[in-house]
Design an enzyme around this catalytic site. Structure first.
Site, mmCIF file in Angstrom:
data_model
loop_
_atom_site.group_PDB
_atom_site.id
_atom_site.type_symbol
_atom_site.label_atom_id
_atom_site.label_comp_id
_atom_site.label_asym_id
_atom_site.label_seq_id
_atom_site.Cartn_x
_atom_site.Cartn_y
_atom_site.Cartn_z
ATOM 1 N N ALA A 63 0.850 -1.232 0.154
ATOM 2 C CA ALA A 63 -0.168 -0.065 0.030
ATOM 3 C C ALA A 63 0.857 1.387 0.235
ATOM 4 O O ALA A 63 0.307 2.597 -0.534
ATOM 5 C CB ALA A 63 -1.065 -0.220 1.016
ATOM 6 N N GLU A 64 1.761 1.270 0.575
ATOM 7 C CA GLU A 64 3.109 1.968 0.752
ATOM 8 C C GLU A 64 3.839 2.639 -0.147
ATOM 9 O O GLU A 64 4.672 3.549 -0.608
ATOM 10 C CB GLU A 64 3.728 2.416 1.814
ATOM 11 C CG GLU A 64 2.615 2.437 3.332
ATOM 12 C CD GLU A 64 2.544 4.094 3.408
ATOM 13 O OE1 GLU A 64 3.478 4.840 3.214
ATOM 14 O OE2 GLU A 64 1.380 3.949 4.201
ATOM 15 N N SER A 65 4.171 1.525 -0.889
ATOM 16 C CA SER A 65 5.611 1.916 -1.709
ATOM 17 C C SER A 65 5.326 0.923 -2.870
ATOM 18 O O SER A 65 5.730 0.709 -3.781
ATOM 19 C CB SER A 65 6.697 1.520 -1.344
ATOM 20 O OG SER A 65 6.841 0.517 -0.459
ATOM 21 N N TYR A 77 -7.111 3.852 1.942
ATOM 22 C CA TYR A 77 -5.527 3.051 2.310
ATOM 23 C C TYR A 77 -5.885 2.532 3.797
ATOM 24 O O TYR A 77 -5.291 0.868 3.196
ATOM 25 C CB TYR A 77 -4.413 4.466 3.116
ATOM 26 C CG TYR A 77 -3.441 4.118 3.553
ATOM 27 C CD1 TYR A 77 -2.389 3.230 2.876
ATOM 28 C CD2 TYR A 77 -3.855 3.744 5.421
ATOM 29 C CE1 TYR A 77 -1.129 3.136 3.863
ATOM 30 C CE2 TYR A 77 -2.394 3.052 5.666
ATOM 31 C CZ TYR A 77 -0.933 2.747 4.747
ATOM 32 O OH TYR A 77 -0.179 1.841 5.225
#
Length: 189
Positions: A75-77, A172
């Site tokens: 999800a982040e990168s 998110y």
């Protein structure tokens, strides 16, 4: 005699029909297995287990599930170790330099900002930050705080705001929970 030959013809026709039905079923079953297998392989391509050694070590050190760590990284990168957000978050787990420094102090490690792009350092400190947030929040609020910041989530909770008023944060949280389920399913994590 004609009755007997008619029965033989019907019998052969019935056998042939069953044979083709079984053959069709076997081909269809093989095709379904192949397609499912390809879908499974395609899903594993979309949801890889990169940086296994780093994730495995940090998850074990901090008592987190690997599925959860992979979900946050995804999800982040999207597994880009050089990722950098417009807000200044960096690396696989998108840590702000101040957060990384704080987490390094929590684990008793020296931290240089240039280390933030090192996969092992970033994953270890990101996992420590997840544990820090889990000690302060319950359930979905952990992921909300990882995304929006601890201060914003405290404000929402203090003001009794239902859900997450920032759409990006709500999306998110949903993504991380979905990715966690996908990783658990695909890899048995």
């Amino acid at each position: 005699v004609s009755c007997n030959s008619a029965n033989k013809s019907t019998l052969k026709s019935g056998r042939r029909s069953r044979f083709f039905s079984l053959r069709f079923f076997a081909v269809a079953a093989c095709a379904a297995v192949l397609l499912c297998g390809l879908s499974f392989l395609f899903a594993k391509t979309l949801f890889p287990m990169k940086y296994f050694a780093e994730v495995d070590a940090a998850a074990a050190e901090f008592g987190l599930s690997r599925a959860e760590v992979y979900a946050v990284i995804m999800a982040e990168s999207g597994f880009d170790p050089t990722a950098e957000s417009t807000a200044g978050a960096k690396g696989l787990m998108q840590l702000m330099p101040s957060t990384a420094k704080f987490c390094a102090a929590l684990v008793g490690a020296q931290f240089d900002e240039s280390d933030i792009f090192d996969a092992g350092v970033n994953v270890r400190l990101g996992c420590r930050y997840l544990v820090y947030l889990k000690q302060r929040f319950d359930g979905d609020y952990v992921y909300a705080a990882y995304n929006a910041g601890e201060g914003k989530v405290r404000l929402w909770l203090n003001e009794n705001i239902d859900g997450f008023p920032i759409r990006e944060t709500a999306d998110y949280v949903k993504r991380v929970k979905l990715y966690k389920k996908i990783y658990s399913f695909l890899y048995g994590l």
